[in-house]
Design a protein around this motif. Structure first.
Motif, short mmCIF file in Angstrom:
data_model
loop_
_atom_site.label_atom_id
_atom_site.label_comp_id
_atom_site.label_asym_id
_atom_site.label_seq_id
_atom_site.Cartn_x
_atom_site.Cartn_y
_atom_site.Cartn_z
N SER A 1 2.59 1.62 -3.43
CA SER A 1 1.66 2.01 -4.49
C SER A 1 1.31 3.49 -4.40
O SER A 1 1.18 4.17 -5.41
CB SER A 1 0.39 1.16 -4.41
N LYS A 2 1.17 3.98 -3.17
CA LYS A 2 0.88 5.41 -3.00
C LYS A 2 2.04 6.25 -3.53
O LYS A 2 1.83 7.30 -4.15
CB LYS A 2 0.62 5.71 -1.53
N GLU B 1 0.83 -1.20 0.00
CA GLU B 1 0.00 0.00 0.00
C GLU B 1 0.87 1.26 0.00
O GLU B 1 0.61 2.21 -0.75
CB GLU B 1 -0.91 0.00 1.22
N HIS C 1 -5.95 2.30 -7.65
CA HIS C 1 -6.31 3.69 -7.39
C HIS C 1 -7.03 4.32 -8.58
O HIS C 1 -7.69 5.35 -8.43
CB HIS C 1 -5.07 4.50 -7.04
N TYR C 2 -6.90 3.70 -9.74
CA TYR C 2 -7.56 4.22 -10.93
C TYR C 2 -8.71 3.31 -11.38
O TYR C 2 -9.18 3.40 -12.50
CB TYR C 2 -6.54 4.36 -12.07
N VAL D 1 1.85 6.19 -7.27
CA VAL D 1 0.76 7.05 -7.75
C VAL D 1 1.25 8.48 -7.86
O VAL D 1 0.90 9.22 -8.79
CB VAL D 1 -0.46 6.96 -6.81
N THR E 1 -1.19 0.10 -7.46
CA THR E 1 -1.24 1.42 -8.09
C THR E 1 -2.43 1.51 -9.03
O THR E 1 -3.17 2.51 -9.04
CB THR E 1 0.06 1.69 -8.87
#
Length: 456
Positions: free
Chosen positions: A337-338, A334, A386-387, A341, A383
């Motif tokens: 991935s942030k 997590e 998130h989209y 992003v 990642t």
């Protein structure tokens, strides 16, 4: 801190297995355990791993019984008659021989093991290439391309790894990718025809007296004046000491049609997706064992003969639970991935699945499947989430690079292929790499067109 630990863990894992300091199995267990403790997992690390093991149990069962089933089919001689049929059908036409190489490779590749496939294909086809004067690089090129495309079958390495790493079902990854696989095989078929015709022209130019007639007609062995009926088929010495040894005790020629019907039924049920795949292969393996080997002692012997393959694959899946469990349980995925992003331009976000497919092409060539699927794919998937891109779409995109991956010098099977065929790896790469890139891109594009690889 978690971002640094996460990337450092992946880099350490990749470095150890690429430099062969540790086997992938040991690296999957030791590296994440050490980094998980540094991340503050404490005694909770065991629960993280066991939760991941539960999620991977169906994948492990599928791999175990699929390996047993297809291994048994090779043992009992299901593919022997198919080999001879292909050799008879190709005759002495170079184009037909190369296409026959593709068909044979495709059939044997269903067992999910590249090494076995290459042993069978070279044992059956290399003597034909040598007798006709065909370039063995063409053999390695077509065999490598075909096996690479079919390496995405659910019981094969990449799909199983993607399923294990992202906790999705292997069938959910594979079935929507069937149009992509079909398109890839069509492209390979075209390459096979073109390479075969090119070889035919080369031979005719180099030796008009020998190849002025008969090569495409199949009149007989070139330059010998013999008929096809007098040309020995590859059913004897050429296959001795290989997976198709005609004298092996496990052969069951009287049960050929039964085994063929059983395998066709398994393939139909696999595509129909009406029964969970692990259970399907459990039942199929049990039926195959009981019918082909009624004696309990023989059943045990046949199971034991495939134990090394089963242990190698299933233990890898279970060990992967350590990496994926700790990676997600500690919050590393997590956090990483942030960070990604923030790094990746927002305009590229909706295309993360396509981007993953493109990344997989060079990434899986320069690193092992273990490093990519267990180290990089989970981060890219988080990642993409998130989209709004589902994990299964990311998994599908990630397997499209396999035609290129299977040509990597990091893959033992391709080293076995070029060694058996007497081909230099550099010569193989010159012939195969750009074609493998074309096949991989076609599979990715078709995946996007049919909706298997989504755009957010």
């Amino acid at each position: 801190m978690l971002v640094v630990l996460g990337f450092l863990m992946i880099a350490t894992f990749m470095g150890l297995i690429m430099t062969k300091r540790l086997t992938p199995l040991l690296a999957l267990i030791i590296v994440p355990t050490v980094f998980g403790l540094f991340a503050g997992a404490g005694l909770g690390i065991g629960d993280m791993v066991m939760d991941s093991v539960k999620d991977m149990s169906s994948t492990a069962a599928l791999l175990m019984f699929a390996i047993i089933y297809f291994g048994l089919m090779i043992d009992v001689g299901l593919f022997d008659k198919l080999v001879n049929l292909i050799v008879r059908a190709t005759g002495h036409d170079p184009a037909k021989v190369v296409v026959g190489t593709m068909i044979l490779t495709a059939l044997v590749s269903l067992d999910g093991d590249g090494s076995t496939t290459y042993i069978v294909v070279t044992a059956a086809m290399l003597p034909v290439y040598q007798r006709l004067g065909l370039s063995p690089v063409v053999l390695t090129c077509i065999a490598g391309l075909t096996n690479g495309a079919l390496n995405i079958v659910p019981w094969g390495g990449p799909t199983a790894r993607a399923a294990a790493a992202l906790h999705v079902e292997a069938t959910d990854i594979f079935l929507p990718m069937l149009p992509s696989l079909a398109a890839g095989l069509v492209v390979i078929f075209v390459f096979a025809v073109l390479l075969g015709r090119s070889e035919r022209r080369r031979l005719a130019t180099a030796d008009p007296a020998r190849w002025g007639r008969g090569a495409a007609v199949g009149a007989g062995a070139p330059g010998t004046g013999t008929s096809r009926s007098n040309t020995p088929l590859l059913t004897g010495e050429g296959l001795t000491d290989t997976a198709l040894d005609p004298n092996r005790e496990s052969l069951r020629p009287r049960l050929f049609w039964f085994n063929l019907a059983l395998t066709v039924a398994v393939m139909v049920l696999l595509v129909a997706d009406v029964v969970p795949l692990p259970y399907l292969f459990m039942v199929a393996s049990a039926i195959a064992l009981v019918v082909n080997f009624p004696k309990m002692s023989d059943q045990g012997k046949m199971l034991a003969s495939h134990s090394s393959s089963v242990i190698a694959v299933v233990s890898m899946v279970m060990a992967a639970a350590v990496l994926t469990g700790i990676l997600s349980g500690t919050g590393m995925v997590e956090a990483m991935s942030k960070w990604l992003v923030e790094v990746i331009p927002s305009s590229m976000g909706p295309y993360m699945a396509v981007l993953t497919g493109l990344i997989s092409i060079p990434a899986t060539f320069f690193m092992s499947n273990d490093a990519f699927y267990f180290g990089i794919l989970p981060v890219l998937t988080e990642t993409g989430a998130h989209y709004g891109i589902p994990a299964v779409d990311m998994a599908r995109a990630s397997i499209t690079g396999q035609p290129v991956h299977m040509q990597s010098p990091l893959v033992p099977a391709i080293l076995l292929l070029v060694s058996l065929a007497g081909v230099q790896l550099g010569d193989h790469h010159k012939k195969v790499l750009w074609r493998a890139l074309v096949v991989a891109l076609v599979m990715l594009v078709v995946g996007v067109v049919v909706g298997a690889v989504g755009i957010g």
